[in-house]
Design a protein around this motif. Sequence first.
Motif, PDB file in Angstrom:
ATOM      1  N   ASP B   7       0.833  -1.199   0.000  1.00 12.56           N
ATOM      2  CA  ASP B   7       0.000   0.000   0.000  1.00 12.56           C
ATOM      3  C   ASP B   7       0.878   1.264   0.000  1.00 12.56           C
ATOM      4  N   MET B   8       0.288   2.414  -0.262  1.00 10.81           N
ATOM      5  CA  MET B   8       1.036   3.676  -0.223  1.00 10.81           C
ATOM      6  C   MET B   8       0.801   4.457   1.084  1.00 10.81           C
ATOM      7  N   ASP B   9      -0.396   5.030   1.229  1.00 13.62           N
ATOM      8  CA  ASP B   9      -0.643   5.956   2.348  1.00 13.62           C
ATOM      9  C   ASP B   9      -0.542   5.274   3.697  1.00 13.62           C
ATOM     10  N   GLU B  10       0.211   5.874   4.584  1.00 15.78           N
ATOM     11  CA  GLU B  10       0.503   5.378   5.952  1.00 15.78           C
ATOM     12  C   GLU B  10       1.395   4.134   5.943  1.00 15.78           C
ATOM     13  N   VAL B  11       1.884   3.737   4.758  1.00 16.75           N
ATOM     14  CA  VAL B  11       2.740   2.547   4.680  1.00 16.75           C
ATOM     15  C   VAL B  11       4.112   2.925   4.091  1.00 16.75           C
ATOM     16  N   ILE B  12       4.103   3.539   2.906  1.00 17.30           N
ATOM     17  CA  ILE B  12       5.378   4.077   2.392  1.00 17.30           C
ATOM     18  C   ILE B  12       5.332   5.606   2.293  1.00 17.30           C
ATOM     19  N   ALA B  13       4.131   6.180   2.290  1.00 15.91           N
ATOM     20  CA  ALA B  13       3.977   7.647   2.280  1.00 15.91           C
ATOM     21  C   ALA B  13       3.260   8.078   3.559  1.00 15.91           C
ATOM     22  N   ASP B  14       3.446   9.325   3.930  1.00 14.66           N
ATOM     23  CA  ASP B  14       2.962   9.787   5.242  1.00 14.66           C
ATOM     24  C   ASP B  14       2.019  10.998   5.141  1.00 14.66           C
ATOM     25  N   SER B  88      -2.632   1.203  -4.541  1.00 13.40           N
ATOM     26  CA  SER B  88      -3.253   2.224  -3.708  1.00 13.40           C
ATOM     27  C   SER B  88      -4.723   2.381  -4.085  1.00 13.40           C
ATOM     28  N   ALA B  89      -5.599   2.328  -3.093  1.00  8.21           N
ATOM     29  CA  ALA B  89      -7.027   2.531  -3.353  1.00  8.21           C
ATOM     30  C   ALA B  89      -7.265   4.037  -3.433  1.00  8.21           C
ATOM     31  N   ALA B  90      -7.117   4.587  -4.627  1.00  7.50           N
ATOM     32  CA  ALA B  90      -7.023   6.039  -4.799  1.00  7.50           C
ATOM     33  C   ALA B  90      -8.176   6.650  -5.583  1.00  7.50           C
ATOM     34  N   MET B  91      -9.093   5.831  -6.088  1.00  5.22           N
ATOM     35  CA  MET B  91     -10.122   6.341  -7.010  1.00  5.22           C
ATOM     36  C   MET B  91     -11.051   7.363  -6.369  1.00  5.22           C
ATOM     37  N   GLU B  92     -11.149   7.322  -5.034  1.00  4.69           N
ATOM     38  CA  GLU B  92     -11.992   8.295  -4.345  1.00  4.69           C
ATOM     39  C   GLU B  92     -11.385   9.696  -4.452  1.00  4.69           C
ATOM     40  N   ASP B  99      -0.442  12.631  -9.115  1.00  5.49           N
ATOM     41  CA  ASP B  99       0.481  12.970  -8.016  1.00  5.49           C
ATOM     42  C   ASP B  99       1.157  11.725  -7.453  1.00  5.49           C
ATOM     43  N   LYS B 100       0.387  10.681  -7.256  1.00  3.13           N
ATOM     44  CA  LYS B 100       0.930   9.445  -6.678  1.00  3.13           C
ATOM     45  C   LYS B 100       1.951   8.795  -7.609  1.00  3.13           C
ATOM     46  N   LEU B 101       1.629   8.810  -8.885  1.00  5.89           N
ATOM     47  CA  LEU B 101       2.540   8.232  -9.872  1.00  5.89           C
ATOM     48  C   LEU B 101       3.866   8.988  -9.898  1.00  5.89           C
ATOM     49  N   GLU B 102       3.796  10.308  -9.876  1.00  4.46           N
ATOM     50  CA  GLU B 102       5.012  11.129  -9.912  1.00  4.46           C
ATOM     51  C   GLU B 102       5.806  11.016  -8.602  1.00  4.46           C
ATOM     52  N   TRP B 103       5.101  10.915  -7.492  1.00  2.13           N
ATOM     53  CA  TRP B 103       5.764  10.733  -6.196  1.00  2.13           C
ATOM     54  C   TRP B 103       6.546   9.419  -6.184  1.00  2.13           C
ATOM     55  N   LEU B 104       5.928   8.374  -6.702  1.00  6.83           N
ATOM     56  CA  LEU B 104       6.621   7.080  -6.766  1.00  6.83           C
ATOM     57  C   LEU B 104       7.847   7.154  -7.671  1.00  6.83           C
TER      58      LEU B 104
END
Lengths: 174, 174
Positions: B7-14, B88-92, B99-104
Amino acid sequence: MERIIIDMDEVIADPMGEMIEWYRREHGGDVDFGKMDGSWLKGFPEKDQAMVLERLKSPGFFRHLPVMEDSQDVLRELNKNYEVFIVSAAMEFPNSLKDKLEWLADHFPFLNWRQIALTGSKDLVFGDYMIDDHVKNLKGFKGKPYMYTAVHNLGVTGYDRIGNWKEAAKIFLK
Amino acid sequence: MERIIIDMDEVIADPMGEMIEWYRREHGGDVDFGKMDGSWLKGFPEKDQAMVLERLKSPGFFRHLPVMEDSQDVLRELNKNYEVFIVSAAMEFPNSLKDKLEWLADHFPFLNWRQIALTGSKDLVFGDYMIDDHVKNLKGFKGKPYMYTAVHNLGVTGYDRIGNWKEAAKIFLK
């Protein structure tokens, strides 16, 4: 409920049709359908392929695409009888992500965001059926694959085919 | 090769850490960690939750998030020994997608776009291991789930836990 995984481009959306129409209108050019084996981009004259690819990657392109004939009516019914997921391998085109989500909300309002996934690879997803126009997406699928016929995949053998959404209705909505 | 879904949020991103820091700096407010059971948003004073949610949904928020400690080093090694997918469950949050793609791409350049999926639901994906901070994502998973500890999931029982990336390395990189 059985799960159907449905692709976007060349299956419910028509980027190829939109691109050809634009190319004829804006550049007075034409495509060679005989050269599209594997990718419709190859049907455009070589000198213009970079320009076509640039348009494909630009913000907004996937926001305003024609909808494939009958796909709305058939997906509305499928959605009542199956667990429907729309899965598009879109990560190569970062500008398409939000466009695709908004396009789906416009044209398939009976689907919600939980039913949508934009992926790099489709090896990650599982289900009972997959409807897709690319071997690369269908070949690793553990359920029953259906090749949705498109000009670039006419030479592919070894898959049951769906030629249009009326045919899909005959298979899945008895 | 075994497959790990991360997962991304709270796992590899903060995002929580970034939001709290901004809230303290810009609004002189503070959060109540004791009220975060189920969602960290609930730790913000009720009068400010709409504002926090608005910032979460705005373009750019997910583009500039802190990276979780040691996640880069451990994922680099995992990527040599496992088939790693970031899901990442990001569709919401439609504005988060690009942003997530570029951050990765910035922080995990050793991963390529084929290894990334932005979904509505994680029921769609399969693999051997899933590392996630939410029950809703882990509960339907067919492989081995690991709860990545976050302040909002401290009350959850029934899962093996990973408390930080050094612990993950001990489990997966022997």
